[in-house]
Enzyme design. Structure first.
Site, PDB file in Angstrom:
ATOM      1  N   CYS A   2       0.815  -1.222   0.000  1.00 33.85           N
ATOM      2  CA  CYS A   2       0.000   0.000   0.000  1.00 33.85           C
ATOM      3  C   CYS A   2       0.836   1.254   0.000  1.00 33.85           C
ATOM      4  CB  CYS A   2      -1.111   0.043   1.023  1.00 33.85           C
ATOM      5  SG  CYS A   2      -2.569   0.594   0.121  1.00 33.85           S
ATOM      6  N   ARG A  27      -6.456   4.934  -1.015  1.00 33.50           N
ATOM      7  CA  ARG A  27      -6.084   3.652  -1.606  1.00 33.50           C
ATOM      8  C   ARG A  27      -6.574   2.460  -0.773  1.00 33.50           C
ATOM      9  NH1 ARG A  27      -1.937   3.153  -5.121  1.00 33.50           N
ATOM     10  NH2 ARG A  27      -1.311   1.268  -4.025  1.00 33.50           N
ATOM     11  N   ASN A 100       6.800  -2.280  -0.056  1.00 34.69           N
ATOM     12  CA  ASN A 100       5.685  -2.724  -0.902  1.00 34.69           C
ATOM     13  C   ASN A 100       6.239  -3.728  -1.895  1.00 34.69           C
ATOM     14  OD1 ASN A 100       3.774  -1.101   0.238  1.00 34.69           O
ATOM     15  ND2 ASN A 100       3.882   0.482  -1.344  1.00 34.69           N
ATOM     16  N   GLU A 484     -21.391 -10.637 -17.439  1.00 33.19           N
ATOM     17  CA  GLU A 484     -20.508  -9.653 -16.805  1.00 33.19           C
ATOM     18  C   GLU A 484     -20.341  -8.410 -17.684  1.00 33.19           C
ATOM     19  OE1 GLU A 484     -19.505  -9.011 -14.031  1.00 33.19           O
ATOM     20  OE2 GLU A 484     -17.718  -7.784 -14.232  1.00 33.19           O
ATOM     21  N   LYS A 488     -21.395  -4.732 -16.450  1.00 29.15           N
ATOM     22  CA  LYS A 488     -20.417  -3.636 -16.393  1.00 29.15           C
ATOM     23  C   LYS A 488     -20.972  -2.406 -17.097  1.00 29.15           C
ATOM     24  CE  LYS A 488     -18.337  -4.418 -14.098  1.00 29.15           C
ATOM     25  NZ  LYS A 488     -17.986  -5.265 -13.008  1.00 29.15           N
ATOM     26  N   GLU A 491     -23.949  -0.796 -15.296  1.00 33.76           N
ATOM     27  CA  GLU A 491     -23.506  -0.277 -14.004  1.00 33.76           C
ATOM     28  C   GLU A 491     -22.819   1.087 -14.170  1.00 33.76           C
ATOM     29  OE1 GLU A 491     -20.673  -3.085 -12.621  1.00 33.76           O
ATOM     30  OE2 GLU A 491     -20.910  -2.541 -10.538  1.00 33.76           O
ATOM     31  N   HIS A 508     -35.206 -18.086 -27.763  1.00 37.07           N
ATOM     32  CA  HIS A 508     -36.303 -18.343 -26.831  1.00 37.07           C
ATOM     33  C   HIS A 508     -36.909 -17.054 -26.282  1.00 37.07           C
ATOM     34  CE1 HIS A 508     -35.477 -22.620 -26.986  1.00 37.07           C
ATOM     35  NE2 HIS A 508     -34.193 -22.278 -26.969  1.00 37.07           N
ATOM     36  N   LYS A 607     -19.765   0.349  -3.033  1.00 35.79           N
ATOM     37  CA  LYS A 607     -18.679  -0.622  -3.265  1.00 35.79           C
ATOM     38  C   LYS A 607     -18.907  -1.895  -2.467  1.00 35.79           C
ATOM     39  CE  LYS A 607     -14.885  -2.070  -4.990  1.00 35.79           C
ATOM     40  NZ  LYS A 607     -15.049  -2.610  -6.340  1.00 35.79           N
TER      41      LYS A 607
HETATM   42  C1  F6R Z   1     -20.107  -5.038  -9.897  1.00 41.28           C
HETATM   43  C2  F6R Z   1     -19.839  -5.132  -8.482  1.00 41.28           C
HETATM   44  C3  F6R Z   1     -20.825  -5.830  -7.617  1.00 41.28           C
HETATM   45  C4  F6R Z   1     -20.088  -6.762  -6.651  1.00 41.28           C
HETATM   46  C5  F6R Z   1     -21.076  -7.403  -5.659  1.00 41.28           C
HETATM   47  C6  F6R Z   1     -20.398  -8.373  -4.747  1.00 41.28           C
HETATM   48  O1  F6R Z   1     -19.093  -4.392 -10.585  1.00 41.28           O
HETATM   49  O2  F6R Z   1     -18.835  -4.657  -8.013  1.00 41.28           O
HETATM   50  O3  F6R Z   1     -21.754  -6.527  -8.373  1.00 41.28           O
HETATM   51  O4  F6R Z   1     -19.439  -7.754  -7.400  1.00 41.28           O
HETATM   52  O5  F6R Z   1     -21.684  -6.393  -4.908  1.00 41.28           O
HETATM   53  O6  F6R Z   1     -19.441  -7.751  -3.962  1.00 41.28           O
HETATM   54  P1  F6R Z   1     -18.323  -8.584  -3.210  1.00 41.28           P
HETATM   55  O7  F6R Z   1     -17.472  -9.232  -4.266  1.00 41.28           O
HETATM   56  O8  F6R Z   1     -17.570  -7.566  -2.408  1.00 41.28           O
HETATM   57  O9  F6R Z   1     -19.018  -9.611  -2.372  1.00 41.28           O
END
Ligand code: F6R
Length: 612
Positions: A2, A27, A100, A484, A488, A491, A508, A607
């Site tokens: 880090c 970070r 690091n 995915e 993405k 999102e 279908h 997040k």
């Molecule tokens: C999409 C995203 C979310 C996470 C989901 C699970 O880009 O970030 O769909 O993948 O909320 O989060 P974790 O992996 O932290 O359990």
């Protein structure tokens, strides 16, 4: 891994170090510490938790001085504890280092040093550095001892050293991990990232690999590892603080997409031995996996992107390790009344290790006598603590809300797990085994090559940026890639609706919407179902849909099926989702950017989803 900071100058060192560490807080980290040299000798303070907690400790037990180093740690090897936090000191308590990177040969070095009587206090690879310097310092002055120690290291490092025996300067060096020198007015700095020092100086010396620095308040003296002088003029940083945090990238998401070769390298580190064709796990994971019954039932649970990684895992585990696997959204698993027993292993895939549904899922599994294996990025997180064993992904902190490097490292960790179980159960013939292992070892390089598609993907994204609906289609291992890719895009660009399907499902239902100009992203990389995907492409084109096709390099025939073509390096099919993820992420990023979206923090998203 880090933040590294170092200070020598006229200002109170603790304030300077805490200020610089605070500027790297974005970070992410789980512990922090400082070491300072003063007339009392070397003094160290460390804390698990936030910089403000370290600051509180330093108020209770202050240290004064004008020279020191600091570190914020994001645990990779070794739990987030005070013992494992940096700085690490030698046996005499006169030397301290912050580091690091990864010391790949720390195992043999540690054994050698223990045999010479050194006592280790932490589980980190870093600690070998300070004991090595201690060993060489018995016969050499500190600058020479530092260089000799560095020569013994294999792997990557950015490292700073302070030594009571040479108390007027700091020492630093780098190989593979970033380290810069900041030059101020009668004060100098080390930092792993520019934002740490931008408030005090914009004059920076960027170090090259295998260069060593002796740093005083009047500036740096650079040498090679052999001690030969190196001349380098400082440059003036003209980034503002926001750009600096993103390492010069406009968004964290783009930065993290580009970090994937390194992230995957970290996932594979110390686990894949291509020369011997072996997969090696830590003792706890090995004991866990070796204790599974031959008829073990696996259930992968996860949410969002991690669920898509889990789906790829299902294909891998069933095809290559021949174990039965179900994959569940954690939010469904916890309410579907699955019947589990002691021959069930629930694999929880999670970046944060805190997702409420996944956590509830593993608790439910344990209550029914099942075992839990976590595939997790954050050490010491709730899921990592409660699982019976953990395969850490070691992808480093992910700051953008949209998951990129965490996803590819989850798939890579599941690939390691698959090959481990496949070998254990003797399901793969030796010739195929070699190909699978070599394929896995080459993943970081292949992702690097996939990143070269960026200009082409950007141009294609510009062409489709005004579209408001997208389909993503794929088959087998790349059915999850389609899910995915669509996730993405919607999102990070919330004005667009995107839907992923198994390509075979198109007839279908979804096909009813295809009309002139409707963009469909196809994953058509080399696979046993390649011809079937081509048929699906033609079905879309017959309805005047626009096909954006991701195909394997060298596939000349695909051109006439694609309105827009993106190529990725060839891989073993089970690894293709990792390589394919790169253009899918870049496409989402550039479409969102063209639409002026708030890419790193899309509306309504967090997040870490710690509520149901
Ligand atoms: C999409 C995203 C979310 C996470 C989901 C699970 O880009 O970030 O769909 O993948 O909320 O989060 P974790 O992996 O932290 O359990």
């Amino acid at each position: 891994m880090c933040g590294i900071v170092g200070y020598v100058g006229r200002a109170p060192v603790v304030e300077a170090l805490l200020d610089a560490l605070g500027r790297l807080e974005y970070r992410g980290y789980d512990s922090a510490g400082v070491a300072v040299l003063n007339s009392q000798g070397l003094e160290v303070r460390k804390r698990v938790g936030k910089i403000r907690e370290l600051a509180a400790t330093l108020r209770r037990r202050p240290i004064t001085g004008h020279l020191g180093v600091g570190h914020s740690r994001w645990a990779t090897h070794g739990e987030p504890t005070e013992r494992n936090a940096h700085p690490h000191v030698d046996c005499t308590g006169k030397l301290a280092v912050v580091h690091n990177g990864i010391i790949e040969n720390y195992g043999p070095l540690k054994e050698r040093l223990i045999a010479k009587g050194h006592k280790f206090a932490s589980q980190t690879d870093t600690e070998v550095i300070v004991h090595l310097v201690e060993e060489f310092a018995k016969r050499h002055p500190i600058p020479e001892a530092f260089r000799l120690a560095l020569k013994e290291l294999r792997g990557s490092y950015a490292v700073c050293l302070i030594a009571e025996q040479d108390a007027k300067r700091l020492f630093g060096a780098k190989n593979g991990s970033p380290l810069i020198v900041g030059i101020g007015q009668h004060e100098s700095f080390f930092a792993s990232d520019v934002p740490a020092i931008l408030s005090r100086t914009r004059r920076v010396v960027y170090l090259n690999d295998l260069e060593v620095v002796e740093l005083t308040a009047e500036g740096p003296k650079l040498t090679t590892l052999e001690g030969k002088p190196v001349r380098r003029n400082p440059t003036t940083v003209d980034w503002d603080i926001t750009a600096a945090r993103k390492g010069g990238y406009p968004h964290f998401m783009l930065k993290e997409i580009h970090e994937q070769p390194e992230a995957i390298e970290q996932t594979l580190f110390n686990r894949l031995d291509p020369a011997k064709g072996r997969i090696v796990f830590d003792r706890r994971s090995k004991r866990f996996l070796d204790g599974l019954s031959p008829s073990e039932q696996f259930i992968i649970i996860a949410c969002g992107t991690a669920y898509h990684a889990g789906l790829v895992g299902e294909y891998m585990l069933e095809e290559l390790a021949r174990v039965p696997v179900d994959v569940d959204l954690a939010s469904e698993f916890r309410y579907r009344g699955a019947s589990l027993n002691r021959h069930t292993t629930v694999i929880a895939v999670t970046q944060s290790g805190e997702t409420a549904d996944t956590l509830a899922g593993i608790r439910l599994a344990k209550a029914q006598g099942a075992k839990v294996l976590a595939v997790c990025n954050v050490m010491g997180s709730s899921i990592a603590r409660e699982a019976d064993a953990v395969l850490y992904t070691h992808a480093g902190p992910e700051i953008a809300v949209a998951s990129t490097k965490a996803y590819t490292s989850q798939v890579t960790a599941l690939a390691l797990l698959t090959l481990y179980l496949a070998k254990q159960r003797r399901h793969v013939p030796p010739a195929q085994w070699r190909k699978l292992v070599d394929g896995l070892a080459s993943l970081p390089r292949l992702i690097d090559q996939a990143l070269a598609s960026e200009p082409a993907v950007k141009a294609i994204a510009a062409k489709y940026a005004a579209a408001r609906n997208f389909y993503y289609l794929g088959r087998r291992y790349n059915f999850p890639s389609a899910l995915e890719g669509a996730l993405k895009l919607k999102e990070v660009c919330p004005v667009i609706h995107a839907e992923g399907y198994a390509a075979g499902e198109m007839k279908h239902g979804p096909i009813s919407l295809i009309r002139k100009g409707w963009p469909v992203v196809f994953v058509a990389t080399a696979s046993p179902v390649y011809e079937k995907v081509i048929s699906n492409i033609e079905e879309v084109r017959a309805r005047k849909g626009e096909c954006i096709v991701i195909a394997s390099e060298g596939d000349a025939a695909i051109k006439r099926h694609a309105d827009s073509l993106i190529t990725v390096p060839r891989t073993e099919e089970f690894l293709s989702p990792v390589v394919v993820a790169v253009p899918l992420q870049l496409f989402a990023y550039y479409v969102a950017d063209a639409n002026g979206a708030d890419i790193d923090q899309p509306p309504n998203l967090a997040k870490s989803v710690t509520v149901e």
